[in-house]
Scaffold this motif. Structure first.
Motif, PDB file in Angstrom:
ATOM      1  N   PHE A  46       4.159  12.017   3.780  1.00  2.80           N
ATOM      2  CA  PHE A  46       4.595  10.978   4.428  1.00  2.80           C
ATOM      3  C   PHE A  46       6.037  11.449   5.150  1.00  2.80           C
ATOM      4  CE2 PHE A  46       2.020   9.475   1.060  1.00  2.80           C
ATOM      5  CZ  PHE A  46       1.082   8.622   1.876  1.00  2.80           C
ATOM      6  N   LEU A  47       6.078  11.268   6.611  1.00  2.00           N
ATOM      7  CA  LEU A  47       7.207  11.754   7.141  1.00  2.00           C
ATOM      8  C   LEU A  47       8.334  10.497   7.350  1.00  2.00           C
ATOM      9  CD1 LEU A  47       5.611  13.701  10.124  1.00  2.00           C
ATOM     10  CD2 LEU A  47       6.399  14.627   7.958  1.00  2.00           C
ATOM     11  N   THR A  48       7.737   9.196   7.121  1.00  2.00           N
ATOM     12  CA  THR A  48       8.568   8.152   7.311  1.00  2.00           C
ATOM     13  C   THR A  48       9.607   7.879   6.166  1.00  2.00           C
ATOM     14  OG1 THR A  48       6.966   6.783   6.784  1.00  2.00           O
ATOM     15  CG2 THR A  48       7.317   7.342   9.105  1.00  2.00           C
ATOM     16  N   ALA A  49       9.174   7.503   5.220  1.00  2.00           N
ATOM     17  CA  ALA A  49       9.891   7.174   3.895  1.00  2.00           C
ATOM     18  C   ALA A  49       8.755   7.365   2.483  1.00  2.00           C
ATOM     19  CB  ALA A  49      10.177   5.494   3.830  1.00  2.00           C
ATOM     20  N   LYS A  50       9.779   7.477   1.556  1.00  3.14           N
ATOM     21  CA  LYS A  50       8.886   7.768  -0.101  1.00  3.14           C
ATOM     22  C   LYS A  50       8.032   6.356  -0.315  1.00  3.14           C
ATOM     23  CE  LYS A  50      11.887  11.393  -1.663  1.00  3.14           C
ATOM     24  NZ  LYS A  50      12.728  11.788  -2.893  1.00  3.14           N
ATOM     25  N   SER A  51       8.816   5.213   0.223  1.00  3.09           N
ATOM     26  CA  SER A  51       8.072   4.093   0.010  1.00  3.09           C
ATOM     27  C   SER A  51       6.595   3.889   0.310  1.00  3.09           C
ATOM     28  CB  SER A  51       8.724   2.806   0.575  1.00  3.09           C
ATOM     29  OG  SER A  51       8.716   2.894   2.155  1.00  3.09           O
ATOM     30  N   ASP A  52       6.317   4.717   1.399  1.00  4.84           N
ATOM     31  CA  ASP A  52       5.015   4.607   1.878  1.00  4.84           C
ATOM     32  C   ASP A  52       3.862   5.423   0.810  1.00  4.84           C
ATOM     33  OD1 ASP A  52       5.677   3.753   4.084  1.00  4.84           O
ATOM     34  OD2 ASP A  52       5.435   5.482   5.426  1.00  4.84           O
ATOM     35  N   ALA A  53       4.565   6.628   0.388  1.00  2.51           N
ATOM     36  CA  ALA A  53       3.777   7.222  -0.789  1.00  2.51           C
ATOM     37  C   ALA A  53       3.695   6.286  -2.044  1.00  2.51           C
ATOM     38  CB  ALA A  53       4.695   8.433  -1.363  1.00  2.51           C
ATOM     39  N   THR A  54       4.787   5.551  -2.231  1.00  2.00           N
ATOM     40  CA  THR A  54       4.541   4.446  -3.354  1.00  2.00           C
ATOM     41  C   THR A  54       3.413   3.382  -3.108  1.00  2.00           C
ATOM     42  OG1 THR A  54       7.022   4.826  -3.734  1.00  2.00           O
ATOM     43  CG2 THR A  54       5.996   2.651  -4.865  1.00  2.00           C
ATOM     44  N   ASP A  55       3.231   3.031  -2.010  1.00  2.72           N
ATOM     45  CA  ASP A  55       2.105   2.015  -1.660  1.00  2.72           C
ATOM     46  C   ASP A  55       1.100   2.717  -1.900  1.00  2.72           C
ATOM     47  OD1 ASP A  55       3.752  -0.179  -0.902  1.00  2.72           O
ATOM     48  OD2 ASP A  55       4.065   0.355   1.005  1.00  2.72           O
ATOM     49  N   CYS A  56       0.919   3.870  -1.577  1.00  2.00           N
ATOM     50  CA  CYS A  56      -0.686   4.632  -1.607  1.00  2.00           C
ATOM     51  C   CYS A  56      -0.947   4.947  -3.221  1.00  2.00           C
ATOM     52  CB  CYS A  56      -0.593   5.815  -0.891  1.00  2.00           C
ATOM     53  SG  CYS A  56      -0.282   5.567   0.935  1.00  2.00           S
ATOM     54  N   GLN A  57       0.301   5.288  -3.929  1.00  3.93           N
ATOM     55  CA  GLN A  57       0.152   5.424  -5.412  1.00  3.93           C
ATOM     56  C   GLN A  57      -0.333   4.239  -6.014  1.00  3.93           C
ATOM     57  OE1 GLN A  57       0.908   8.642  -7.300  1.00  3.93           O
ATOM     58  NE2 GLN A  57      -0.532   7.436  -8.514  1.00  3.93           N
ATOM     59  N   ALA A  58       0.071   3.002  -5.557  1.00  5.79           N
ATOM     60  CA  ALA A  58      -0.155   1.894  -6.053  1.00  5.79           C
ATOM     61  C   ALA A  58      -1.331   1.488  -5.689  1.00  5.79           C
ATOM     62  CB  ALA A  58       0.779   0.845  -5.482  1.00  5.79           C
ATOM     63  N   LEU A  59      -2.097   2.081  -4.485  1.00  8.67           N
ATOM     64  CA  LEU A  59      -3.575   1.686  -4.136  1.00  8.67           C
ATOM     65  C   LEU A  59      -4.399   2.379  -5.296  1.00  8.67           C
ATOM     66  CD1 LEU A  59      -5.524   0.539  -2.544  1.00  8.67           C
ATOM     67  CD2 LEU A  59      -5.443   2.539  -0.877  1.00  8.67           C
ATOM     68  N   LEU A  60      -4.164   3.349  -5.509  1.00  8.00           N
ATOM     69  CA  LEU A  60      -5.042   4.394  -6.267  1.00  8.00           C
ATOM     70  C   LEU A  60      -5.015   3.820  -7.774  1.00  8.00           C
ATOM     71  CD1 LEU A  60      -4.441   8.294  -5.147  1.00  8.00           C
ATOM     72  CD2 LEU A  60      -6.384   6.760  -4.522  1.00  8.00           C
ATOM     73  N   ASP A  61      -3.830   3.398  -8.174  1.00 12.69           N
ATOM     74  CA  ASP A  61      -3.757   2.923  -9.441  1.00 12.69           C
ATOM     75  C   ASP A  61      -4.578   1.657  -9.403  1.00 12.69           C
ATOM     76  OD1 ASP A  61      -2.304   5.117  -9.910  1.00 12.69           O
ATOM     77  OD2 ASP A  61      -0.063   3.982  -9.899  1.00 12.69           O
ATOM     78  N   ALA A  62      -4.220   0.720  -8.570  1.00 14.63           N
ATOM     79  CA  ALA A  62      -5.047  -0.441  -8.675  1.00 14.63           C
ATOM     80  C   ALA A  62      -6.629  -0.397  -8.540  1.00 14.63           C
ATOM     81  CB  ALA A  62      -4.765  -1.376  -7.418  1.00 14.63           C
ATOM     82  N   LEU A  63      -7.025   0.693  -7.853  1.00 18.35           N
ATOM     83  CA  LEU A  63      -8.674   0.814  -7.706  1.00 18.35           C
ATOM     84  C   LEU A  63      -8.860   1.419  -9.112  1.00 18.35           C
ATOM     85  CD1 LEU A  63      -8.768   2.416  -4.321  1.00 18.35           C
ATOM     86  CD2 LEU A  63      -9.869   0.250  -4.701  1.00 18.35           C
TER      87      LEU A  63
END
Length: 287
Positions: free
Chosen positions: A115-132
């Protein structure tokens, strides 16, 4: 995506219209006739007063008007709203341990360098995997919750019906909408160092309920040193302060068609329960 008016909202509009007509008729009756102060006028005024009194609650609100939103979900209602085998086409078999389903391919630490924009993007994607993985795509329910699952070959279909805090539910639905842009494609690494490529795209959802969001998620990795791809179709539908989530897929392919059918049937069952009714199973492929 368009919103469809709920049945209680239509009933409320009709009730308000009927109340307006009643008030108009009463005013016309009071102003018409002989227009004097005789016994007929007094009787009409008394009748109007009785109508007004009967039409108002102590707070001045009309009585008998249905609520504009569905009733609150109960524990038994959540269970009743769940899909059954008869609601699904094909050879889907209901299982008893759906709450224990966990796919290890969804476990991994998201690579922030993607993720080139912000670490928060990676956090959102981590949250998606965890939620699934944890079956809490819409967050922790604040009300009753029920879950069921079905199998057909190597494919699985999971449905959850639950009650939520409205503000939190709306925020979570908006969050889902951002994930195809935020996550797109990224890498997750498991505890053994195996890397998995995850892709997230938008998926269409039938025009049902008050709000809806859909995702198509693929996870490419290895299982026993063999390359595999996990494909998931995910849909969430809000009805008032309740919602249902449907996830279908497996290692063979996605289950877009059955997820769409499950969303339609599941939403219909949930709305019926919230309206105080008992849903009837809708037959699948019956010879």
């Amino acid at each position: 995506m368009s919103r469809r008016s709920s049945r209680p909202a239509r009933l409320l509009a009709c009730a308000l219209a009927a109340g307006t007509l009643l008030a108009t008729a009463a005013c016309s009756d009071g102003d018409g006739g002989d227009g004097g102060d005789g016994p007929g006028s007094a009787a009409r005024q008394a009748g109007v007063a009785e109508q007004n009194e009967a039409a108002q609650t102590p707070s001045g609100s009309p009585t008998g008007s249905p609520s504009a939103s569905p009733s609150a979900l109960t524990e038994s209602g959540a269970k009743t709203a769940l899909l059954t085998e008869a609601d699904l086409e094909g050879d889907w078999n209901q299982v008893e341990d759906a709450d224990k389903w966990r796919d290890r391919l969804l476990v991994g630490e998201v690579d922030v360098s993607d993720f080139l924009t912000a670490k928060s993007d990676a956090t959102d994607c981590q949250a998606l995997l965890d939620a699934l993985y944890g079956d809490d795509l819409l967050g922790d329910p604040s009300g009753p919750s029920a879950l069921t699952g079905f199998e057909q070959g190597d494919s699985r279909l999971l449905e959850q019906v639950a009650g939520y805090d409205r503000g939190g539910l709306d925020a979570r639905m908006k969050w889902l909408r951002t994930l195809p842009d935020t996550c797109d494609e990224f890498t997750a690494t498991d505890s053994g160092g195996e890397k998995r490529t995850v892709q997230v795209t938008e998926a269409s959802v039938p025009d049902v309920g008050d709000a809806r969001e859909g995702l198509h998620v693929t996870v490419r990795g290895t299982s026993d040193s063999t390359p595999v791809t996990l494909t998931l179709d995910v849909a969430a539908v809000r009805v008032g302060t309740s919602a249902l989530t449907v996830t279908g897929g497996g290692l063979d392919s996605g289950e877009t068609a059955i997820v769409e059918q499950a969303v339609r049937q599941g939403t219909d069952r949930l709305k019926t329960v919230l309206d105080g009714g008992t849903p009837s199973p809708l037959p699948g492929d019956v010879d």
